[in-house]
Write an enzyme that holds these catalytic residues in place. Structure first.
Site, PDB file in Angstrom:
ATOM      1  CE1 TYR A  17      -3.270   2.836   1.139  1.00 27.82           C
ATOM      2  CE2 TYR A  17      -1.524   3.581   2.500  1.00 27.82           C
ATOM      3  CZ  TYR A  17      -2.777   3.938   1.860  1.00 27.82           C
ATOM      4  OH  TYR A  17      -3.379   5.028   2.213  1.00 27.82           O
TER       5      TYR A  17
ATOM      6  CD  GLU B  92      -5.768   5.609   0.066  1.00 26.34           C
ATOM      7  OE1 GLU B  92      -5.558   5.260   1.003  1.00 26.34           O
ATOM      8  OE2 GLU B  92      -7.065   5.779  -0.351  1.00 26.34           O
TER       9      GLU B  92
END
Lengths: 383, 290
Positions: free
Chosen positions: A101, A189
């Site tokens: 991530y 993101e």
């Protein structure tokens, strides 16, 4: 404003972030043609603005034409958590060994941007943040200098990213920050950032939220907004009128000025035993026509049984509000739903003189107005 | 007595030739605020709202001895206008503008830490010391002079609570609208500290809302440092998680902080009663003053 996955991927890819080959399609033939060109296996992914698409059946991995047809037929046209799916992204299926991530957001408590890296990608990162905050390495950025490469490295090594891909992940993070900054992102993101069996990294998903207040200097992204809207019909209508509006489950319509006061009105409806049907903030300085539009909005919601108007004028003037209410209500032979009005602040006395009291119920205090509106809603329900 | 603003405050209005700036400069002057100048690039030498206009804030400070700026500059230029105020070493800058991009405010926030100027806002109604001066857009007529300090993230909620107080004959020392944006200058803790140190402030009303953790931080500060009694209100108890209610800050993250419940609990733990309604806030304040 939230970009669709395919839009965010284009923005990321243009900046040099590795992304899988993909094509947008809106019907079965389009899906099959795209899959043929990309080469099986591919993922078919619904392009709607909701989380948990996979679990809701909006993402399917397919390995041949039959499966692709089946997936396309089930996904295109489906209702996904209230959103109609009219487009899918057909995307190369990536053979991965690891899911990371990476993200950039604004830490409001610090008033600074923050970069985040975790080796626990591919899952709900908010849940990771709550249950295992140590699994996310964070690095605050001085907005006047931007992110330095050493800071990207610090975050990457801090998250224990495998050394073979550390450089590539740092580079993706730097690019992500540049995009976040130059495009006025509120969040940018990649989850997951996949590590392939060849030790390369690929952005398998892409999230980009843009600060609405900065759209004036992001004309390219502002153009994408029209495509990116969707969902609740009334919320779309509110967008057209330019209201801050949220549709809720109850039956008491609420119109007011200023977010804090409107939220307080919602809370009072609950306090007096009612259920709010919506949050509608007409904003500051609303003219009569805006008030008329607000009433039109709330009347358009079939769930609404009564409406409370709570205006405390500062910039907003009571006489304008009263004119707007009259205009909206005088067009009806019979008022569709009882309306309770509470006017205070700037020009409220002028407003009270103008207001046609045959059409509405007037209350002097916020508490009385809300209580009365809740009673009206209850009466309608009993009938 | 008052905090931050009184009848000696010398105000320059940035954006005084714009619609909002002009109207509210006049309103401020009518209220009694000592507005001494305007600052608008390219409009130097003109007059607006009865005061001289300068091209830069610096000139307004040199020529008219301004010490405070009220900013009515459109969002695209508001960040720059705040920088200008900070670089002129004013005591106080109040940014009324709604819709300033968050990244601009992050840069302002960094600069703020390097200067002596205090910032209030942006996206706020301003502040008022009843009977002396008001900076911003608050409707002066609902306020009355007295001994209660008020700090709020929401403009219209400020008016509501003040109305509840004034109707019972309870006046205010100063009311400060700090604004509901994610990044602001003066926050609850700063305002509470000012009121705590003000000998004339005998009670404090604090109006918060869902989103962020400012109220939780304020509660911790009250617990440690504030002896003046505080009553609170938190808007947004019924807001569903994940929905954004107007203010950029008013998002419930769903992760246990930032909710009305966590804020109310934090305040209660610090000995602050939180009203279910604005009227109940006034009940608490009245009880403190008896």
């Amino acid at each position: 404003m939230k970009l669709h996955e395919y839009q965010a991927k284009n923005v990321f890819a243009d900046a040099g972030v590795p992304t899988p080959a993909s094509q947008l399609a809106s019907d079965v033939d389009g899906v099959l043609a795209a899959a043929e060109e990309i080469g099986y296996p591919v993922a078919v992914k619904a392009q709607v603005q909701v989380g948990g698409r996979g679990k809701a059946g909006g993402i399917k991995l397919v390995s041949d034409e039959d499966e692709a047809r089946e997936a396309a037929e089930s996904i295109i046209g489906m209702d996904l958590k209230g959103y109609h799916v009219d487009r899918v992204l057909v995307e190369e299926a990536v053979d991965f060994t690891n899911e990371l991530y990476v993200g950039i957001t604004m830490d409001r408590a610090e008033g600074k941007p923050v970069a985040m890296v975790s080796t626990k990608g591919g899952v709900d990162i908010e849940q990771v943040a709550e249950e295992d905050p140590g699994a996310i390495a964070t690095e605050h950025i001085d907005p006047s200098f931007g992110m330095h490469p050493y800071q990207a490295r610090k975050a990457v090594y801090g998250a224990d990213v495998d050394g073979t891909v550390a450089r590539d992940v740092s580079s993706v993070l730097m690019t992500l920050y540049d995009l976040w900054e130059s495009r006025d992102g509120s969040d940018a993101e990649i989850n997951p950032l996949m590590v392939t069996s060849d030790d390369e990294v690929v952005a398998a998903d892409a999230v980009m939220n843009i600060d609405e207040d900065a759209l004036f200097r992001q004309p390219e992204l502002a153009e994408m907004e029209e495509e990116a809207t969707g969902g609740d019909e009334l919320e779309q209508k509110a967008d057209e009128y330019g209201f801050d509006y949220v549709r809720l489950e109850g039956n008491v319509g609420i119109i007011g000025n200023g977010a804090g006061l409107v939220m307080t009105t919602l809370d009072l409806v609950d306090y007096y035993g009612g259920e709010p049907a919506n949050f509608l903030d007409v904003g500051g300085g609303a003219k009569a026509s805006r008030i008329t539009n607000a009433l039109d909005m709330v009347f358009s919601d079939d769930n609404v049984d009564s409406v409370v108007f709570n205006i405390f004028g500062g910039i907003t003037r009571g006489d304008e509000v009263a004119r707007g209410i009259n205009e909206a209500l005088e067009q009806f032979d019979e008022i569709p739903k009882p309306v309770v009005v509470r006017l205070a602040g700037t020009n409220w006395e002028e407003g009270m003189e103008i207001l046609n009291e045959d059409l509405v119920t007037v209350e002097q205090t916020l508490e009385d107005a809300v209580e009365r509106t809740v009673e009206y809603a209850a009466e309608v329900n009993e009938q | 007595m008052s905090v931050l603003v009184d009848d000696d405050t010398r105000v320059v209005v940035q954006g005084i030739t714009g619609g909002e700036g002009n109207f509210h400069a006049e309103q401020m002057i009518e209220y009694g605020t000592n507005v001494v100048a305007g600052a608008v690039p390219g409009k130097g030498g003109q007059e607006a709202a009865g005061v001289p206009v300068y091209d830069t804030v610096e000139e307004a400070v040199e020529e008219e001895d301004a010490d405070t700026s009220v900013i009515f500059v459109p969002p695209a230029f508001a960040g720059d206008a705040i920088f200008e105020a900070l670089d002129t070493n004013l005591d106080l800058a109040v940014a009324i503008t709604e819709g300033v991009p968050t990244q601009d405010m992050a840069r302002v926030n960094k600069r703020l830490s390097e200067t002596e100027t205090r910032l209030v806002g942006p996206n706020c109604p301003g502040l008022i010391t009843p009977g002396e001066a008001k900076l911003g857009i608050l409707p002066g007529n609902i306020f009355s002079s007295g001994n209660v300090g008020l700090v709020s993230r929401s403009g219209t909620l400020t008016y509501q609570v003040v109305d509840n107080l004034t109707n019972r004959g309870i006046g205010q020392t100063t009311a400060i609208g700090i604004g509901g944006d994610p990044i602001i200058g003066t926050d609850f803790v700063d305002a509470l500290e000012l009121f705590e140190n003000d000998p004339e402030t005998d009670a404090i009303a604090m109006c918060g809302e869902i989103g962020g953790e400012d109220e939780e931080e304020a509660a911790a500060f009250i617990d440690e440092h504030v002896d003046t009694p505080v009553a609170g209100f938190i808007a947004g108890r019924t807001a569903p998680p994940g929905k954004r209610m107007g203010h950029a800050g008013a998002i419930v993250s769903g992760s246990g902080t930032g909710t009305a419940e966590s804020k109310i609990n934090a305040l209660n733990d610090a000995g602050v009663p939180v009203g279910d309604t604005p009227e109940e806030v006034a009940d608490h304040i009245e009880a403190f003053l008896e």
